[in-house]
Design a protein around this motif. Structure first.
Motif, PDB file in Angstrom:
ATOM      1  N   VAL A 104     -58.395  -6.547  36.672  1.00 36.00           N
ATOM      2  CA  VAL A 104     -57.539  -5.623  36.106  1.00 36.00           C
ATOM      3  C   VAL A 104     -58.734  -4.562  35.013  1.00 36.00           C
ATOM      4  CG1 VAL A 104     -55.830  -5.475  34.302  1.00 36.00           C
ATOM      5  CG2 VAL A 104     -55.924  -7.541  35.671  1.00 36.00           C
ATOM      6  N   GLY A 105     -58.249  -3.204  34.916  1.00 33.79           N
ATOM      7  CA  GLY A 105     -58.992  -2.485  34.210  1.00 33.79           C
ATOM      8  C   GLY A 105     -58.249  -1.619  33.346  1.00 33.79           C
ATOM      9  N   THR A 106     -58.917  -0.712  32.761  1.00 34.24           N
ATOM     10  CA  THR A 106     -58.146   0.153  31.702  1.00 34.24           C
ATOM     11  C   THR A 106     -57.536   1.263  32.354  1.00 34.24           C
ATOM     12  OG1 THR A 106     -59.743  -0.578  29.782  1.00 34.24           O
ATOM     13  CG2 THR A 106     -58.875   1.423  29.597  1.00 34.24           C
ATOM     14  N   GLY A 107     -56.597   1.117  33.085  1.00 37.06           N
ATOM     15  CA  GLY A 107     -55.994   2.116  34.018  1.00 37.06           C
ATOM     16  C   GLY A 107     -56.592   2.124  35.406  1.00 37.06           C
ATOM     17  N   GLY A 108     -55.693   2.475  36.266  1.00 34.88           N
ATOM     18  CA  GLY A 108     -56.320   2.529  37.745  1.00 34.88           C
ATOM     19  C   GLY A 108     -57.419   3.417  37.869  1.00 34.88           C
ATOM     20  N   LYS A 109     -57.728   4.444  36.783  1.00 31.43           N
ATOM     21  CA  LYS A 109     -58.696   5.195  37.060  1.00 31.43           C
ATOM     22  C   LYS A 109     -60.134   4.263  36.702  1.00 31.43           C
ATOM     23  CE  LYS A 109     -59.263  10.036  35.429  1.00 31.43           C
ATOM     24  NZ  LYS A 109     -58.800  11.001  34.835  1.00 31.43           N
ATOM     25  N   GLN A 110     -60.118   3.326  35.718  1.00 37.02           N
ATOM     26  CA  GLN A 110     -61.087   2.718  35.716  1.00 37.02           C
ATOM     27  C   GLN A 110     -61.421   1.646  36.856  1.00 37.02           C
ATOM     28  OE1 GLN A 110     -61.607  -0.579  32.657  1.00 37.02           O
ATOM     29  NE2 GLN A 110     -63.779  -0.264  32.414  1.00 37.02           N
ATOM     30  N   VAL A 111     -60.411   1.209  37.384  1.00 37.04           N
ATOM     31  CA  VAL A 111     -60.502   0.343  38.650  1.00 37.04           C
ATOM     32  C   VAL A 111     -61.170   1.092  39.781  1.00 37.04           C
ATOM     33  CG1 VAL A 111     -59.260  -0.885  40.266  1.00 37.04           C
ATOM     34  CG2 VAL A 111     -58.660  -1.033  37.986  1.00 37.04           C
ATOM     35  N   ILE A 112     -60.814   2.441  39.852  1.00 36.37           N
ATOM     36  CA  ILE A 112     -61.382   3.142  40.980  1.00 36.37           C
ATOM     37  C   ILE A 112     -62.898   3.575  40.651  1.00 36.37           C
ATOM     38  CG2 ILE A 112     -61.201   5.466  42.193  1.00 36.37           C
ATOM     39  CD1 ILE A 112     -58.098   5.300  41.796  1.00 36.37           C
ATOM     40  N   PHE A 113     -63.263   3.816  39.410  1.00 36.00           N
ATOM     41  CA  PHE A 113     -64.572   4.141  39.095  1.00 36.00           C
ATOM     42  C   PHE A 113     -65.474   2.934  39.390  1.00 36.00           C
ATOM     43  CE2 PHE A 113     -67.845   4.265  35.681  1.00 36.00           C
ATOM     44  CZ  PHE A 113     -68.336   5.738  35.631  1.00 36.00           C
ATOM     45  N   ASN A 114     -64.797   1.791  39.133  1.00 33.90           N
ATOM     46  CA  ASN A 114     -65.683   0.500  39.068  1.00 33.90           C
ATOM     47  C   ASN A 114     -65.595   0.263  40.617  1.00 33.90           C
ATOM     48  OD1 ASN A 114     -65.500  -0.343  36.386  1.00 33.90           O
ATOM     49  ND2 ASN A 114     -63.910  -1.476  36.534  1.00 33.90           N
ATOM     50  N   ALA A 115     -64.862   0.599  41.416  1.00 37.31           N
ATOM     51  CA  ALA A 115     -64.837   0.200  42.898  1.00 37.31           C
ATOM     52  C   ALA A 115     -66.229   1.508  43.338  1.00 37.31           C
ATOM     53  CB  ALA A 115     -63.865   0.483  43.721  1.00 37.31           C
ATOM     54  N   MET A 116     -66.063   2.558  42.891  1.00 37.82           N
ATOM     55  CA  MET A 116     -67.195   3.474  43.367  1.00 37.82           C
ATOM     56  C   MET A 116     -68.601   2.843  42.895  1.00 37.82           C
ATOM     57  SD  MET A 116     -65.712   6.098  45.211  1.00 37.82           S
ATOM     58  CE  MET A 116     -64.121   6.712  45.579  1.00 37.82           C
ATOM     59  N   MET A 117     -68.870   2.777  41.811  1.00 42.77           N
ATOM     60  CA  MET A 117     -69.899   2.575  41.220  1.00 42.77           C
ATOM     61  C   MET A 117     -70.459   1.197  41.680  1.00 42.77           C
ATOM     62  SD  MET A 117     -70.743   5.215  39.597  1.00 42.77           S
ATOM     63  CE  MET A 117     -69.476   6.320  39.569  1.00 42.77           C
ATOM     64  N   ALA A 118     -69.561   0.283  42.104  1.00 42.91           N
ATOM     65  CA  ALA A 118     -70.046  -1.068  42.405  1.00 42.91           C
ATOM     66  C   ALA A 118     -70.626  -0.894  43.766  1.00 42.91           C
ATOM     67  CB  ALA A 118     -69.206  -2.253  42.245  1.00 42.91           C
ATOM     68  N   THR A 119     -70.269   0.323  44.595  1.00 44.49           N
ATOM     69  CA  THR A 119     -70.415   0.147  45.930  1.00 44.49           C
ATOM     70  C   THR A 119     -71.135   0.982  46.696  1.00 44.49           C
ATOM     71  OG1 THR A 119     -68.311   1.243  46.535  1.00 44.49           O
ATOM     72  CG2 THR A 119     -68.164  -1.185  46.531  1.00 44.49           C
ATOM     73  N   LEU A 120     -71.286   2.251  45.853  1.00 45.11           N
ATOM     74  CA  LEU A 120     -72.092   3.037  46.610  1.00 45.11           C
ATOM     75  C   LEU A 120     -73.466   3.306  46.327  1.00 45.11           C
ATOM     76  CD1 LEU A 120     -69.372   6.326  45.707  1.00 45.11           C
ATOM     77  CD2 LEU A 120     -69.885   4.967  48.002  1.00 45.11           C
ATOM     78  N   ASP A 121     -74.350   3.594  47.509  1.00 44.72           N
ATOM     79  CA  ASP A 121     -75.770   3.891  47.229  1.00 44.72           C
ATOM     80  C   ASP A 121     -75.799   5.369  47.949  1.00 44.72           C
ATOM     81  OD1 ASP A 121     -76.818   1.344  46.988  1.00 44.72           O
ATOM     82  OD2 ASP A 121     -76.120   0.635  48.958  1.00 44.72           O
ATOM     83  N   PRO A 122     -76.980   5.890  47.335  1.00 45.56           N
ATOM     84  CA  PRO A 122     -77.192   7.437  47.543  1.00 45.56           C
ATOM     85  C   PRO A 122     -76.884   7.796  48.989  1.00 45.56           C
ATOM     86  CG  PRO A 122     -78.820   6.722  46.107  1.00 45.56           C
ATOM     87  CD  PRO A 122     -78.317   5.320  46.529  1.00 45.56           C
ATOM     88  N   GLY A 123     -76.041   8.834  49.319  1.00 46.83           N
ATOM     89  CA  GLY A 123     -76.089   9.131  50.539  1.00 46.83           C
ATOM     90  C   GLY A 123     -74.796   8.624  51.352  1.00 46.83           C
ATOM     91  N   ASP A 124     -74.376   7.605  50.684  1.00 51.56           N
ATOM     92  CA  ASP A 124     -72.861   6.981  51.354  1.00 51.56           C
ATOM     93  C   ASP A 124     -71.676   8.015  51.357  1.00 51.56           C
ATOM     94  OD1 ASP A 124     -74.154   4.661  51.826  1.00 51.56           O
ATOM     95  OD2 ASP A 124     -73.304   3.611  50.170  1.00 51.56           O
TER      96      ASP A 124
END
Ligand SMILES: Cc1ncc(COP(=O)(O)O)c(C=O)c1O
Length: 408
Positions: A104-124
């Motif tokens: 659970v995050g501070t809005g769906g926006k934070q959840v999406i942000f967390n998902a991107m930041m927790a998974t993306l490496d440069p160039g993905d």
């Protein structure tokens, strides 16, 4: 004083140059400023229901405060809320998630942000069907990933075609993002539409699915909601199913969004959140528990009201010279084409060259705020939110008709 060989460096990080302020926030901010100056402005730029948070939800928060539920909670949501979310996924979607699969995050926006930041490496690479909600691309860029836009033309109902998805996938693809019903087009994928896409995804096991189901309950004319992990259970282990209370329960200001997905991913997202905001507001979480567990009947009642407004918006936009408006299945947006006004001149002689010029013209000439299509990577279009009263909507539509008729 700087050393002679040292240029003064900007305090702002280079990564900030990669992203822009959310254009819908910007358009709405401009509308609010003009209103404050006394201008008569109708904002059709806003992405939130004009309804109020239900009384039972408000009451539950008063009770939570009286119980002193005002302290830190576990980082990504209370067990009570996670259980309510699991029950929602089961009841409404037939999806089985255990509490440890929920964040659970501070809005769906934070959840999406967390998902991107927790998974993306440069160039993905992140596949984003366009037109798209603006944040998918900017968040990808912040995470040093590469957005791969795939156009979904109006002639296909603004829906991604399986062959276009297949072509967009490369060995570097990490995520495929899906948003149905869609902000800004209102397009919603039926089970059959989705099956054609999930058939492609099954053949590419390295691609994960980020489905943003935020507008799940805003579907009209008997269209039924479908979500990838249900349509294709073989994708369950690589799907993040995102939802929230903002749109369905008119709770945009409470800032609660959530997702269900594989434990490893959920844990990484929690770790990131533990170093940024920690838990979402404790009393907002109490509100979300009541929203999800309490009466649900008003959601369909409100959706019926949205459907009537959509019909009025589509009809009146189609009557405006130079505009053409597709009738979408859901959300509270329409995305009219404005090719017919490009190249025309305003009464004071300015040429309308882009959808951005047209949006500005609407704001300045008739005081109607909309968001230009370029913000969603599709031109020449613009987004109209009909999450406003019928009276305001009709007035806004008449003004747009007038503004179009005044172009030469
Ligand atoms: C498609 C889409 N996803 C996610 C969000 C984020 O919603 P919230 O952060 O209010 O939960 C929005 C809000 O406008 C949206 O339109």
């Amino acid at each position: 004083m700087n050393a002679p060989d040292m240029k003064p460096r900007s305090i702002i990080a280079a990564r900030m140059a990669r992203i822009k302020q959310s254009p819908s926030n910007a358009a709405n901010q401009r509308a609010t400023e003009l209103k404050a100056q006394g201008r008569d402005i109708i904002s059709l730029a806003i992405g939130e229901p004009d309804f109020f948070t239900p009384d039972n939800v408000k009451q539950s928060v008063i009770e939570a405060m009286a119980r002193n539920q005002t302290r830190y909670t576990t980082v990504d949501g209370t067990m009570e809320l996670k259980k309510a979310i699991c029950a929602k996924f089961k009841r409404e979607n037939g999806l089985d998630y255990a509490p440890e699969q929920i964040t659970v995050g501070t809005g769906g926006k934070q959840v999406i942000f967390n998902a991107m930041m927790a998974t993306l490496d440069p160039g993905d690479e992140v596949i984003v069907p366009a037109p798209h909600w603006v944040s998918y691309t900017d968040m990808t860029l912040l995470g040093e990933g590469t957005p791969v836009l795939v156009p979904c033309p109006e002639s296909k109902g603004f829906k991604l075609q399986p062959e276009d998805l297949e072509r967009a996938i490369t060995p570097k693809t990490k995520w495929f993002t899906l948003n149905s019903p869609c902000n800004p087009s209102g397009a919603a994928y039926s089970r059959d539409d989705l099956k054609k896409l999930t058939d492609v995804l099954v053949r590419h096991p390295h691609v994960w699915v980020m489905t943003d189901d935020m507008y799940e309950h805003l579907l009209y004319d008997g269209h039924r909601f479908a979500t990838p992990a249900v349509v294709e259970p073989r994708l369950y282990d690589r799907t993040l199913t995102i939802n929230g209370v903002s749109k369905a329960y008119a709770m945009t200001g409470w800032r609660i969004g959530y997702a269900g997905g594989p434990v490893e991913l959920i844990k990484a997202m929690r770790k990131l959140q533990s170093q940024s905001t920690s838990n979402p507001s404790s009393i907002s979480q109490a509100a979300a528990v009541e929203a999800l567990n309490g009466p649900q009947h008003f959601i369909a009642e409100r959706a019926a009201i949205f459907a009537q407004r959509r019909d009025v918006a589509v009809e009146m936009l189609n009557a405006a010279p130079g505009l053409r408006c597709h009738k979408p299945e859901g959300a509270f947006y329409v995305f009219p084409n404005c090719a017919g006004v490009i190249g025309k001149r305003t009464p004071d002689g300015k040429e309308i060259r882009t959808d951005g010029d047209f949006a500005l013209y609407l704001l300045e000439s008739v005081g109607v705020a909309v968001v230009h299509g370029e913000a969603y990577s599709m031109s020449p279009y613009f987004r109209v939110s009909y999450a406003t009263s019928m009276e305001q909507l009709k007035e806004g539509m008449s003004r747009i008709q007038r503004a179009c008729a005044a172009l030469k």
